[in-house]
Design a protein around this motif. Structure first.
Motif, PDB file in Angstrom:
ATOM      1  N   UNK A  53       0.805  -1.220   0.000  1.00  0.00           N
ATOM      2  CA  UNK A  53       0.000   0.000   0.000  1.00  0.00           C
ATOM      3  C   UNK A  53       0.839   1.272   0.000  1.00  0.00           C
ATOM      4  N   UNK A  54       1.997   1.242   0.692  1.00  0.00           N
ATOM      5  CA  UNK A  54       2.691   2.514   0.933  1.00  0.00           C
ATOM      6  C   UNK A  54       4.010   2.664   0.190  1.00  0.00           C
ATOM      7  N   UNK A  55       4.600   1.572  -0.285  1.00  0.00           N
ATOM      8  CA  UNK A  55       5.894   1.694  -0.967  1.00  0.00           C
ATOM      9  C   UNK A  55       5.696   2.190  -2.397  1.00  0.00           C
ATOM     10  N   UNK A  56       6.437   3.227  -2.724  1.00  0.00           N
ATOM     11  CA  UNK A  56       6.308   3.820  -4.059  1.00  0.00           C
ATOM     12  C   UNK A  56       7.623   3.825  -4.833  1.00  0.00           C
ATOM     13  N   UNK A  57       8.719   3.435  -4.187  1.00  0.00           N
ATOM     14  CA  UNK A  57      10.026   3.504  -4.835  1.00  0.00           C
ATOM     15  C   UNK A  57      10.664   2.150  -4.998  1.00  0.00           C
ATOM     16  N   UNK A  58      11.981   2.130  -4.805  1.00  0.00           N
ATOM     17  CA  UNK A  58      12.763   0.927  -5.085  1.00  0.00           C
ATOM     18  C   UNK A  58      13.101   0.119  -3.836  1.00  0.00           C
ATOM     19  N   UNK A  59      12.439   0.379  -2.723  1.00  0.00           N
ATOM     20  CA  UNK A  59      12.713  -0.373  -1.500  1.00  0.00           C
ATOM     21  C   UNK A  59      12.478  -1.864  -1.723  1.00  0.00           C
ATOM     22  N   UNK A  60      13.472  -2.667  -1.377  1.00  0.00           N
ATOM     23  CA  UNK A  60      13.339  -4.118  -1.492  1.00  0.00           C
ATOM     24  C   UNK A  60      12.667  -4.678  -0.240  1.00  0.00           C
ATOM     25  N   UNK A  61      11.829  -5.675  -0.419  1.00  0.00           N
ATOM     26  CA  UNK A  61      11.163  -6.347   0.694  1.00  0.00           C
ATOM     27  C   UNK A  61      11.596  -7.800   0.690  1.00  0.00           C
ATOM     28  N   UNK A  62      12.176  -8.243   1.804  1.00  0.00           N
ATOM     29  CA  UNK A  62      12.701  -9.608   1.918  1.00  0.00           C
ATOM     30  C   UNK A  62      12.084 -10.268   3.140  1.00  0.00           C
ATOM     31  N   UNK A  63      11.615 -11.481   2.984  1.00  0.00           N
ATOM     32  CA  UNK A  63      11.064 -12.241   4.099  1.00  0.00           C
ATOM     33  C   UNK A  63      12.102 -13.230   4.626  1.00  0.00           C
ATOM     34  N   UNK A  64      12.056 -13.453   5.934  1.00  0.00           N
ATOM     35  CA  UNK A  64      12.954 -14.439   6.541  1.00  0.00           C
ATOM     36  C   UNK A  64      12.215 -15.165   7.651  1.00  0.00           C
ATOM     37  N   UNK A  65      12.691 -16.353   7.986  1.00  0.00           N
ATOM     38  CA  UNK A  65      12.061 -17.164   9.028  1.00  0.00           C
ATOM     39  C   UNK A  65      12.568 -16.734  10.397  1.00  0.00           C
ATOM     40  N   UNK A  66      11.641 -16.383  11.269  1.00  0.00           N
ATOM     41  CA  UNK A  66      12.010 -15.960  12.619  1.00  0.00           C
ATOM     42  C   UNK A  66      12.250 -17.183  13.491  1.00  0.00           C
ATOM     43  N   UNK A  67      13.364 -17.226  14.224  1.00  0.00           N
ATOM     44  CA  UNK A  67      13.585 -18.354  15.145  1.00  0.00           C
ATOM     45  C   UNK A  67      12.457 -18.452  16.170  1.00  0.00           C
TER      46      UNK A  67
END
Length: 258
Positions: A53-67
């Protein structure tokens, strides 16, 4: 150098984001989203929605597994080991995705200042030698969302408020010197251990989300209802986040308590 921005995202409603939070997300090079298992998929789904909804630029979004925390170990040592493991996971993701430094944002449920350990985990990385600045963008806390949902002032006139956990309420009972207690992180409904006479309770789960559920009334009338509702909701959704406020005579008079 890593510029870490800890962004409070409120308690489930994307409208809780401040303009400062949105600006910080868009200024970041990377946003890390923690996966907490299928039972809590709603939480990462919400973070994904906020980013979309809010990102309009080149910000990368990465998911990771939380311990995961070892639920069988003694609580304090288990939490310390868990935080150590999360810090390692952060360091690994930073090395992989920001090897030359840059801006990193983490989306913190509620606000980073209230019963959240994100700041303490960041301190571990700095203590281990990672060059890092930390900036906090405050968010709506579950406590604010609770009192707003019930249209209830947090304090009585001129009186203190105690914010504590279910574990401490169960161990120590009602603390002296306060007539209002906000209780967080209570998986066992510790209010059942109190003498309910003269106590009002305002309870809320999934605050700000579509599943929001509210119950309020004299403790001796609604305690059982809350216990049943909590168990049913947890079974239905696979997880639950709830908080409640307890109050002795004062504003509880409007509930008709003696």
């Amino acid at each position: 150098m890593i510029d870490l921005h800890l962004i409070g995202i409120g308690t489930g409603n994307p409208d809780h984001l401040t303009r400062a939070a949105i600006a910080a997300m868009n200024a970041a090079d990377l946003i890390l989203l923690p996966r907490k298992g299928d039972a809590k998929s709603d939480l990462i789904d919400l973070r994904r929605t906020i980013c979309a909804d809010v990102l309009t630029g080149a910000t990368r979004v990465v998911e990771f597994d939380l311990p995961e925390r070892d639920a069988a170990a003694p609580y304090l040592s288990a939490v310390e080991q868990w935080h150590d493991a999360i810090a390692v996971a952060w360091r690994d993701e930073i090395a992989r995705h920001l090897p030359n430094g840059g801006g990193l944002a983490l989306l913190v449920w509620g606000d980073p200042s209230l019963y959240d350990s994100t700041l303490r985990i960041a301190d571990r990385l700095r203590a281990d030698g990672l060059a890092m600045t930390v900036t906090v963008e405050p968010g709506i806390t579950s406590l604010q969302a609770l009192t707003a949902a019930h249209a209830l002032p947090l304090n009585t006139v001129g009186a203190p408020v105690l914010i504590t956990t279910g574990r401490r309420l169960r161990a120590g009972g009602w603390p002296t010197g306060v007539d209002t207690i906000a209780v967080m992180l209570d998986g066992d409904c510790a209010f059942q251990t109190l003498d309910p006479r003269g106590i009002g309770i305002w309870w809320g789960a999934y605050l700000g989300m579509e599943q929001q559920t509210l119950i309020a009334g004299p403790l001796d009338d609604v305690a059982g209802e809350i216990v049943q509702a909590r168990a049913s909701l947890r079974m239905r959704h696979g997880w639950i986040m709830d908080i409640y406020l307890l109050r002795r005579p004062g504003l509880v008079d409007r509930l008709g308590l003696p």
